[in-house]
Design a protein around this motif. Structure first.
Motif, mmCIF file in Angstrom:
data_model
loop_
_atom_site.group_PDB
_atom_site.id
_atom_site.type_symbol
_atom_site.label_atom_id
_atom_site.label_comp_id
_atom_site.label_asym_id
_atom_site.label_seq_id
_atom_site.Cartn_x
_atom_site.Cartn_y
_atom_site.Cartn_z
ATOM 1 N N TYR A 63 0.788 -1.229 0.000
ATOM 2 C CA TYR A 63 0.000 0.000 0.000
ATOM 3 C C TYR A 63 0.826 1.288 0.000
ATOM 4 O O TYR A 63 0.419 2.283 -0.597
ATOM 5 C CB TYR A 63 -0.921 0.029 1.228
ATOM 6 N N LYS A 64 1.981 1.295 0.676
ATOM 7 C CA LYS A 64 2.663 2.561 0.926
ATOM 8 C C LYS A 64 3.450 3.148 -0.245
ATOM 9 O O LYS A 64 3.546 4.369 -0.361
ATOM 10 C CB LYS A 64 3.576 2.419 2.154
ATOM 11 N N PRO A 65 4.033 2.351 -1.145
ATOM 12 C CA PRO A 65 4.773 2.959 -2.263
ATOM 13 C C PRO A 65 3.873 3.823 -3.141
ATOM 14 O O PRO A 65 2.655 3.600 -3.240
ATOM 15 C CB PRO A 65 5.296 1.746 -3.037
ATOM 16 N N ALA A 66 4.480 4.821 -3.788
ATOM 17 C CA ALA A 66 3.713 5.757 -4.621
ATOM 18 C C ALA A 66 2.946 5.047 -5.729
ATOM 19 O O ALA A 66 1.820 5.420 -6.068
ATOM 20 C CB ALA A 66 4.664 6.796 -5.211
ATOM 21 N N HIS A 67 3.559 4.025 -6.317
ATOM 22 C CA HIS A 67 2.894 3.264 -7.389
ATOM 23 C C HIS A 67 2.778 1.809 -6.940
ATOM 24 O O HIS A 67 3.230 0.892 -7.611
ATOM 25 C CB HIS A 67 3.689 3.375 -8.695
ATOM 26 N N SER A 68 2.148 1.639 -5.782
ATOM 27 C CA SER A 68 2.031 0.321 -5.160
ATOM 28 C C SER A 68 1.211 -0.622 -6.031
ATOM 29 O O SER A 68 0.552 -0.213 -6.997
ATOM 30 C CB SER A 68 1.348 0.456 -3.795
ATOM 31 N N LEU A 69 1.225 -1.893 -5.662
ATOM 32 C CA LEU A 69 0.420 -2.862 -6.400
ATOM 33 C C LEU A 69 -1.065 -2.510 -6.315
ATOM 34 O O LEU A 69 -1.816 -2.719 -7.271
ATOM 35 C CB LEU A 69 0.664 -4.271 -5.858
ATOM 36 N N ILE A 70 -1.492 -1.955 -5.197
ATOM 37 C CA ILE A 70 -2.889 -1.545 -5.068
ATOM 38 C C ILE A 70 -3.182 -0.394 -6.024
ATOM 39 O O ILE A 70 -4.237 -0.357 -6.676
ATOM 40 C CB ILE A 70 -3.208 -1.143 -3.617
ATOM 41 N N ASP A 71 -2.258 0.551 -6.146
ATOM 42 C CA ASP A 71 -2.428 1.624 -7.135
ATOM 43 C C ASP A 71 -2.452 1.048 -8.547
ATOM 44 O O ASP A 71 -3.251 1.477 -9.394
ATOM 45 C CB ASP A 71 -1.296 2.645 -6.990
ATOM 46 N N GLN A 72 -1.611 0.040 -8.805
ATOM 47 C CA GLN A 72 -1.578 -0.567 -10.134
ATOM 48 C C GLN A 72 -2.875 -1.297 -10.472
ATOM 49 O O GLN A 72 -3.195 -1.486 -11.647
ATOM 50 C CB GLN A 72 -0.403 -1.544 -10.229
ATOM 51 N N SER A 73 -3.617 -1.721 -9.462
ATOM 52 C CA SER A 73 -4.882 -2.388 -9.746
ATOM 53 C C SER A 73 -5.865 -1.437 -10.427
ATOM 54 O O SER A 73 -6.771 -1.880 -11.136
ATOM 55 C CB SER A 73 -5.489 -2.965 -8.458
ATOM 56 N N LEU A 74 -5.653 -0.151 -10.262
ATOM 57 C CA LEU A 74 -6.482 0.857 -10.928
ATOM 58 C C LEU A 74 -5.738 1.614 -12.016
ATOM 59 O O LEU A 74 -6.352 2.065 -12.988
ATOM 60 C CB LEU A 74 -6.987 1.882 -9.893
ATOM 61 N N GLY A 124 0.944 -2.500 -18.187
ATOM 62 C CA GLY A 124 0.168 -3.681 -18.503
ATOM 63 C C GLY A 124 -0.658 -3.500 -19.762
ATOM 64 O O GLY A 124 -0.791 -2.398 -20.302
ATOM 65 N N VAL A 125 -1.225 -4.614 -20.242
ATOM 66 C CA VAL A 125 -2.113 -4.550 -21.392
ATOM 67 C C VAL A 125 -3.368 -3.772 -21.028
ATOM 68 O O VAL A 125 -3.902 -3.006 -21.824
ATOM 69 C CB VAL A 125 -2.474 -5.975 -21.865
ATOM 70 N N GLU A 126 -3.865 -3.972 -19.786
ATOM 71 C CA GLU A 126 -5.018 -3.217 -19.277
ATOM 72 C C GLU A 126 -4.561 -2.248 -18.189
ATOM 73 O O GLU A 126 -3.650 -2.556 -17.420
ATOM 74 C CB GLU A 126 -6.075 -4.153 -18.685
ATOM 75 N N THR A 127 -5.203 -1.099 -18.125
ATOM 76 C CA THR A 127 -4.935 -0.147 -17.050
ATOM 77 C C THR A 127 -5.496 -0.644 -15.729
ATOM 78 O O THR A 127 -4.907 -0.446 -14.665
ATOM 79 C CB THR A 127 -5.537 1.227 -17.391
ATOM 80 N N THR A 128 -6.660 -1.295 -15.782
ATOM 81 C CA THR A 128 -7.347 -1.762 -14.584
ATOM 82 C C THR A 128 -7.223 -3.273 -14.463
ATOM 83 O O THR A 128 -7.440 -4.006 -15.427
ATOM 84 C CB THR A 128 -8.841 -1.372 -14.638
ATOM 85 N N ASN A 129 -6.866 -3.717 -13.266
ATOM 86 C CA ASN A 129 -6.746 -5.149 -12.978
ATOM 87 C C ASN A 129 -7.675 -5.457 -11.802
ATOM 88 O O ASN A 129 -7.259 -5.420 -10.640
ATOM 89 C CB ASN A 129 -5.291 -5.502 -12.631
ATOM 90 N N GLY A 130 -8.939 -5.725 -12.111
ATOM 91 C CA GLY A 130 -9.952 -5.845 -11.069
ATOM 92 C C GLY A 130 -10.664 -7.174 -11.017
ATOM 93 O O GLY A 130 -11.733 -7.276 -10.407
ATOM 94 N N ASP A 131 -10.083 -8.221 -11.638
ATOM 95 C CA ASP A 131 -10.752 -9.524 -11.704
ATOM 96 C C ASP A 131 -10.275 -10.471 -10.614
ATOM 97 O O ASP A 131 -10.101 -11.670 -10.836
ATOM 98 C CB ASP A 131 -10.526 -10.164 -13.080
ATOM 99 N N GLY A 132 -10.069 -9.932 -9.434
ATOM 100 C CA GLY A 132 -9.618 -10.737 -8.313
ATOM 101 C C GLY A 132 -8.169 -10.461 -7.954
ATOM 102 O O GLY A 132 -7.441 -9.787 -8.681
ATOM 103 N N PHE A 133 -7.760 -10.982 -6.813
ATOM 104 C CA PHE A 133 -6.398 -10.774 -6.322
ATOM 105 C C PHE A 133 -6.055 -11.911 -5.374
ATOM 106 O O PHE A 133 -6.909 -12.722 -4.981
ATOM 107 C CB PHE A 133 -6.280 -9.438 -5.586
ATOM 108 N N GLY A 134 -4.794 -11.965 -4.993
ATOM 109 C CA GLY A 134 -4.377 -12.938 -4.000
ATOM 110 C C GLY A 134 -3.047 -12.569 -3.386
ATOM 111 O O GLY A 134 -2.247 -11.847 -3.990
#
Length: 278
Positions: free
Chosen positions: A19-30, A35-45
């Motif tokens: 969560y804390k980095p400026a471009h964290s994985l959570i930020d990358q989910s949106l 990536g090929v898609e800007t949004t990665n919202g089809d689940g996580f783990g």
């Protein structure tokens, strides 16, 4: 496609990396940039190892919703400390959005996650699944090419020789794909670990593999950025492997060359060429 990260080193709260980095994985989910898609919202783990005596298998938590608003993920990240963990955000390439299709996948002590796809997978899925060792087959719960790749690698010796097993798995997929008229079937970045060593692969049958980066040695980063307090808390063995950089700190990130793999383990990190097995 997807975005993922693998962390190995000084035990840290998952929140520190997720969560804390400026471009964290959570930020990358949106807001993924590479990536090929800007949004990665089809689940996580997430999958993580603990230092608790007597526990040999990693914990895994997966869900079908987007990572950016999952309260359980936030809660876990603020309370779990781990020396080695995986995190993955999914953008489906056609298979169902369900928990059993979310990464990372687990078998015993092993974790596996993947970004990419097998072109023509639905046409060759049965043939690839039949190649899985019968004793391993009941462990496959989902319908993704990623999980089939994992179980093929296990069948082909992952627990004894991870680089060799992945090379044999890719070779099998490529031969099967070409028999089905698919010239360049494999597109992958893969991370796999047994809880002690971490292997990361970047490969595509026809070139143009998905992005992958690894972090610079911590001692070098301390010399470059003596004012960054977070670096003072990390051991020299600490490494991150990511689909795309988590921030813009100069000198912090290095691109993994195409058709190569890296090994992260105490005192022995290296990059080597990756060639599918004939």
């Amino acid at each position: 496609m997807c975005r993922w990260l693998a962390y190995s080193g000084t035990p840290v709260l998952l929140d520190t990396i997720l969560y804390k980095p400026a471009h964290s994985l959570i930020d990358q989910s949106l807001h993924a940039r590479m990536g090929v898609e800007t949004t990665n919202g089809d689940g996580f783990g997430i999958g993580w190892y603990t230092q608790t005596s007597g526990i040999d298998t990693p914990a895994v938590m997966r869900d079908v919703g987007p990572a950016w608003n999952n309260r359980n993920l936030r809660e876990i990240a603020q309370h779990v400390t781990s020396p080695l963990f995986f995190a993955h955000i999914r953008a489906s390439t056609g298979t169902a959005v369900q928990q059993t299709n979310c990464h990372p996948f687990r078998h015993g002590r092993w974790l596996w996650m993947h970004n990419g796809s097998i072109a023509g997978f639905h046409e060759m899925r049965r043939e690839l699944c039949v190649a899985v060792e019968p004793s391993l087959f009941p462990g496959m719960e989902g319908t993704t090419d990623s999980e089939v790749m994992f179980y093929l690698a296990l069948t082909l010796g992952l627990e004894e020789d991870p680089p060799g097993a992945v090379a044999r798995m890719v070779g099998l997929v490529e031969r099967t794909g070409r028999a089905h008229g698919v010239e360049n079937p494999m597109q992958m970045t893969v991370a796999v670990t047994d809880g002690e060593s971490l292997w990361a692969f970047r490969y595509a049958s026809g070139g143009g593999a998905r992005s992958l980066y690894y972090s610079t040695r911590v001692d070098s980063l301390r010399a470059l950025h003596p004012d960054v307090s977070f670096l003072q808390e990390l051991s020299d063995e600490t490494r991150l492997v990511v689909s795309e950089p988590l921030g813009d700190l100069p000198g912090a990130w290095n691109e993994v060359p195409e058709h190569s793999y890296g090994v992260v383990r105490p005192g022995d990190d290296h990059l080597r060429p990756f060639v599918p097995a004939a």
